[in-house]
Design an enzyme around this catalytic site. Structure first.
Site, short mmCIF file in Angstrom:
data_model
loop_
_atom_site.label_atom_id
_atom_site.label_comp_id
_atom_site.label_asym_id
_atom_site.label_seq_id
_atom_site.Cartn_x
_atom_site.Cartn_y
_atom_site.Cartn_z
N ASP A 160 -29.48 5.75 6.14
CA ASP A 160 -29.24 4.98 7.36
C ASP A 160 -27.82 5.22 7.87
O ASP A 160 -26.99 5.80 7.17
CB ASP A 160 -29.49 3.48 7.13
CG ASP A 160 -28.94 2.99 5.78
OD1 ASP A 160 -27.86 3.47 5.37
OD2 ASP A 160 -29.59 2.14 5.16
N HIS A 185 -35.16 -6.26 1.35
CA HIS A 185 -35.09 -5.15 2.30
C HIS A 185 -34.67 -3.85 1.60
O HIS A 185 -33.98 -3.86 0.59
CB HIS A 185 -34.14 -5.46 3.46
CG HIS A 185 -32.68 -5.39 3.14
ND1 HIS A 185 -31.90 -6.51 2.94
CD2 HIS A 185 -31.85 -4.32 3.01
CE1 HIS A 185 -30.66 -6.13 2.69
NE2 HIS A 185 -30.60 -4.82 2.72
N ASP A 225 -33.24 -10.24 0.00
CA ASP A 225 -34.45 -10.62 0.72
C ASP A 225 -35.54 -9.56 0.63
O ASP A 225 -36.55 -9.63 1.31
CB ASP A 225 -34.13 -10.90 2.19
CG ASP A 225 -33.51 -9.71 2.91
OD1 ASP A 225 -33.32 -8.66 2.26
OD2 ASP A 225 -33.18 -9.85 4.11
N GLU A 242 -35.55 -4.85 7.40
CA GLU A 242 -35.50 -6.27 7.05
C GLU A 242 -36.91 -6.84 6.91
O GLU A 242 -37.89 -6.20 7.31
CB GLU A 242 -34.72 -7.03 8.14
CG GLU A 242 -33.28 -6.59 8.32
CD GLU A 242 -32.36 -7.02 7.18
OE1 GLU A 242 -32.82 -7.78 6.31
OE2 GLU A 242 -31.20 -6.58 7.16
#
Length: 261
Positions: free
Chosen positions: A67, A138, A136, A143
């Site tokens: 990314d 991800h 979480d 996300e």
């Protein structure tokens, strides 16, 4: 999905670096997908040590980025391209000509996303993709509730993520970009081998949801259950919520040594 429980982050780094070294022994020009953040640093350190000792040759190895921030110049010290150059390429002695990543400065961001997916395909695909995981669930910047079929695309950072990342920008959230380009979950799943490394008690819930929970967009990493060769390497703290931890220890301890991870 194979789950390997190791004593600590250093042991996890050494295990994954050994898998990378064996891959490069079989395929010297392998394309390795890398991630930023503190979690994978033990992997890069262990692999660099192997390079220095002559145990592995990375002369033909290729590196692919997971990314990138949108709008940061490539030479900005906190662009992920710059971070990976410092933490991966330079320690391994790999030149930028062996590196590929998305263009976060492109005027046509969507075009840049599509071009990166195409570049990965034309490069023969990623042979081993190293992943971290958020609390979480991800992976990359996918996300919760990201499409499990998503391709490389632009994503808007949450306010909390920008607050968390402000420490890399002199504590000034206004310097943190609002957008990133990230490989999508569908893109990530095309790698031949996925290796997720998680350490620390803070990742325990996410690891349990990834490994033992349902495949669901609310936990993007759970998509690894769909992959034919996915390995989850966790330390004891990150494994603390796994109901099948003893089973995972037993199966790994008794697998054929030649099989690797």
């Amino acid at each position: 999905m194979e789950v390997v429980i190791v004593p600590d982050a250093k042991a996890g780094g050494e295990l994954i670096a050994e898998a990378m070294a064996k891959l490069l022994g079989r395929k010297p020009g392998a394309l390795l997908g890398v991630a930023t953040g503190s979690t994978p640093l033990p992997v890069y350190e262990a692999l660099a040590a192997k390079v220095r000792s002559g145990a592995v040759d990375v002369g033909r190895a290729r590196i692919a980025q997971l990314d990138e921030y949108v709008g940061l110049p490539a030479d900005h010290p906190e662009s992920y391209r710059s971070v990976l150059r410092r933490e991966v390429l330079e320690p391994l002695g790999i030149g930028m000509e062996q590196f590929t990543g998305p263009d976060g400065t492109a005027e046509d961001v969507q075009g840049a996303c599509e071009a990166y997916d195409k570049a990965l395909s034309e490069a023969g695909g990623v042979d081993l993709q190293l992943l971290g995981i958020g609390t979480d669930g991800h992976i990359g910047f996918n996300e919760p509730c990201s499409s499990l079929a998503s391709r490389t695309r632009i994503k808007t950072l949450t306010e909390q993520t920008r607050i968390d990342n402000a420490r890399f920008f002199d504590g000034d959230i206004d310097q943190v970009p609002h957008h990133v380009i990230t490989q999508g979950i569908g893109t990530i799943l095309e790698a031949r081998h996925l290796v997720l490394l998680a350490t620390g008690e803070g990742k325990a819930d996410a690891v349990a949801a990834t490994v033992e929970g349902p495949v669901a967009a609310v936990c993007p990493a759970s998509a690894l259950q769909l992959h034919p060769h996915a390995t989850v390497v966790v330390d004891e703290a990150a494994a603390s919520k796994l109901k099948l931890a003893d089973y995972f220890r037993h199966t790994y301890a008794n697998k054929p040594e030649w099989q690797g991870i």
